[in-house]
Design an enzyme around this catalytic site. Sequence first.
Site, mmCIF file in Angstrom:
data_model
loop_
_atom_site.group_PDB
_atom_site.id
_atom_site.type_symbol
_atom_site.label_atom_id
_atom_site.label_comp_id
_atom_site.label_asym_id
_atom_site.label_seq_id
_atom_site.Cartn_x
_atom_site.Cartn_y
_atom_site.Cartn_z
ATOM 1 N N TYR A 24 6.768 -20.206 -4.176
ATOM 2 C CA TYR A 24 6.399 -19.550 -5.437
ATOM 3 C C TYR A 24 7.255 -20.002 -6.617
ATOM 4 O O TYR A 24 7.481 -19.237 -7.549
ATOM 5 C CB TYR A 24 6.530 -18.017 -5.310
ATOM 6 C CG TYR A 24 5.885 -17.440 -4.077
ATOM 7 C CD1 TYR A 24 4.518 -17.561 -3.874
ATOM 8 C CD2 TYR A 24 6.642 -16.775 -3.117
ATOM 9 C CE1 TYR A 24 3.922 -17.027 -2.732
ATOM 10 C CE2 TYR A 24 6.041 -16.249 -1.980
ATOM 11 C CZ TYR A 24 4.690 -16.380 -1.795
ATOM 12 O OH TYR A 24 4.105 -15.847 -0.675
ATOM 13 N N TYR A 152 -2.404 -7.626 -1.186
ATOM 14 C CA TYR A 152 -1.857 -8.923 -0.790
ATOM 15 C C TYR A 152 -1.895 -9.006 0.733
ATOM 16 O O TYR A 152 -1.437 -8.087 1.419
ATOM 17 C CB TYR A 152 -0.408 -9.091 -1.279
ATOM 18 C CG TYR A 152 0.218 -10.361 -0.741
ATOM 19 C CD1 TYR A 152 -0.063 -11.594 -1.321
ATOM 20 C CD2 TYR A 152 1.039 -10.328 0.382
ATOM 21 C CE1 TYR A 152 0.471 -12.762 -0.798
ATOM 22 C CE2 TYR A 152 1.579 -11.490 0.904
ATOM 23 C CZ TYR A 152 1.292 -12.704 0.307
ATOM 24 O OH TYR A 152 1.817 -13.859 0.830
ATOM 25 N N ASP A 246 -3.521 -3.845 7.429
ATOM 26 C CA ASP A 246 -2.481 -4.871 7.342
ATOM 27 C C ASP A 246 -1.147 -4.146 7.166
ATOM 28 O O ASP A 246 -0.772 -3.787 6.060
ATOM 29 C CB ASP A 246 -2.787 -5.804 6.162
ATOM 30 C CG ASP A 246 -1.694 -6.861 5.971
ATOM 31 O OD1 ASP A 246 -0.665 -6.799 6.669
ATOM 32 O OD2 ASP A 246 -1.881 -7.741 5.106
ATOM 33 N N LYS A 275 6.618 -9.391 9.846
ATOM 34 C CA LYS A 275 7.817 -9.065 9.084
ATOM 35 C C LYS A 275 8.918 -8.396 9.922
ATOM 36 O O LYS A 275 9.707 -9.093 10.522
ATOM 37 C CB LYS A 275 7.457 -8.217 7.855
ATOM 38 C CG LYS A 275 6.625 -9.004 6.818
ATOM 39 C CD LYS A 275 7.270 -9.070 5.458
ATOM 40 C CE LYS A 275 6.695 -10.179 4.598
ATOM 41 N NZ LYS A 275 5.378 -9.913 4.030
HETATM 42 C C1 LIG Z 1 4.206 -10.740 3.872
HETATM 43 C C2 LIG Z 1 2.844 -10.216 4.069
HETATM 44 C C3 LIG Z 1 1.831 -11.011 4.638
HETATM 45 C C4 LIG Z 1 2.037 -12.466 4.983
HETATM 46 O O1 LIG Z 1 2.978 -12.656 5.971
HETATM 47 P P1 LIG Z 1 3.628 -14.107 6.183
HETATM 48 O O2 LIG Z 1 4.481 -13.946 7.387
HETATM 49 O O3 LIG Z 1 4.399 -14.403 4.939
HETATM 50 O O4 LIG Z 1 2.513 -15.063 6.384
HETATM 51 C C5 LIG Z 1 0.595 -10.431 4.853
HETATM 52 N N1 LIG Z 1 0.363 -9.146 4.530
HETATM 53 C C6 LIG Z 1 1.308 -8.358 3.983
HETATM 54 C C7 LIG Z 1 0.991 -6.934 3.681
HETATM 55 C C8 LIG Z 1 2.589 -8.860 3.729
HETATM 56 O O5 LIG Z 1 3.519 -8.086 3.169
#
Ligand SMILES: *Cc1c(COP(=O)(O)O)cnc(C)c1O
Length: 429
Positions: A24, A152, A246, A275
């Site tokens: 970024y 996102y 997600d 994460k």
């Molecule tokens: C960080 C994130 C992603 C992407 O994860 P990466 O490991 O960076 O590919 C997808 N969804 C959410 C809600 C996130 O915070």
Amino acid sequence: MTARPPGTDPRWLTRGWPHVWLPYAQMKTTPPPLPVVATEGTRLRLADGRQLIDGIASWWTACHGYNHPHIIGAMERQLKIMPHVMFGGLSHQPALDLARRLTALLPPGLNHVFFCDSGSVSVEVALKMALQYWINRGVAGRSRFVAFRHGYHGDTLGAMSVCDLEGGMHRPFKGHIREQFIVELPSTKEARTGFDSFLRRHRDEIAGLVIEPLVQGAGGMKFHGADTLAAVRRIAADNDVLFIADEVMTGFGRTGRMFACEEADISPDIICLSKALTGGTMGLAATVASDRVYEAFLDDDPAKALMHGPTYMANPLGCAAANASLDLFEREPRLDAVAAMEAHMAEALEPCRALPGVRDVRAKGAIGVVQLDAMRHLDWLRRRFIEEGVWLRPFGDIVYMTPPFIVEADELARLTGAVVRVLGEWARR
Ligand SMILES: *Cc1c(COP(=O)(O)O)cnc(C)c1O
């Protein structure tokens, strides 16, 4: 931010810097990155000996802090036995233990774990599962997704298609990737009626809906209530649209419960985790499907199998770290710590509300946010935080904190104190 005085950076940085491409970042103008030589607990140690308190836990992954001895020990043991083995036709205890433990922790019905290697890929897998769910059931035409403004879900092409391209950082790609339905989160009764009729109108073209439960992270740390989440879940079910949560950001305690969905007492059809899954040590992710979704793939026809398989899926080292992280959630009062962090941050950041240029102050779980009317002096802000001895990285229109859950009260006070002080200076600039 100006470059640091010549000669103060280690040789590996000055030599390697021309050859890396940062995330970024506008490489023409971005300042050189800070050289980190070690991590410990809540701290980053820089090459020149300075220590920063990490207020964002490496993109909110390091929930138990860095180098937790229990996680490091488990990884060291695994490293000596078997750092990796393929998952096609083979299995190993770290992955199968982890699958069993995750399904026991997750909301009911989520019983089938597909491992992958990053959050974005876990979203890709969820989208593929949802598409193929309908194909396998012989339903044609249900190939689009619904997602929400400010959402996102990752940076790969499929995940990007369910991000808010209009408001988000993927704007240049608009028109080049699959167009999905990006709608407002229905936070009022009228909006819910509208959302329901929208889904009813389009349900024959919709495979599923993707949502970040309770907190939209990279889209600006925006919060919505458990009532909105529950309503979206119910409306999706009423219209037979698959509900994909997600929880890549919110999972593992960040919002105050182990999973954000628990607060609304809902169970998704598919959930994405990454994460904090490994406690911030390794790239690992999981897409977990309900019995209903999984059963649509069971058939004598091999073409109905899920056609996905990342090379490093279920990496044993990552799974060992994840199991150790779950041990810590079982043994230590992490969620109590998160509740205390929410109270502390809400109170300590409150003085920012009176500053000119500040739009909102909010805290949820271990997430503290000061939202600005508009971002100004971004590089100056980032530099000032480093001078204050804290690692915070404002973006978009927010200054936010997502510290490790093991942060001590005095360290948290240093973080919030730095935000209040630096934003005070910022407001006068
Ligand atoms: C960080 C994130 C992603 C992407 O994860 P990466 O490991 O960076 O590919 C997808 N969804 C959410 C809600 C996130 O915070």
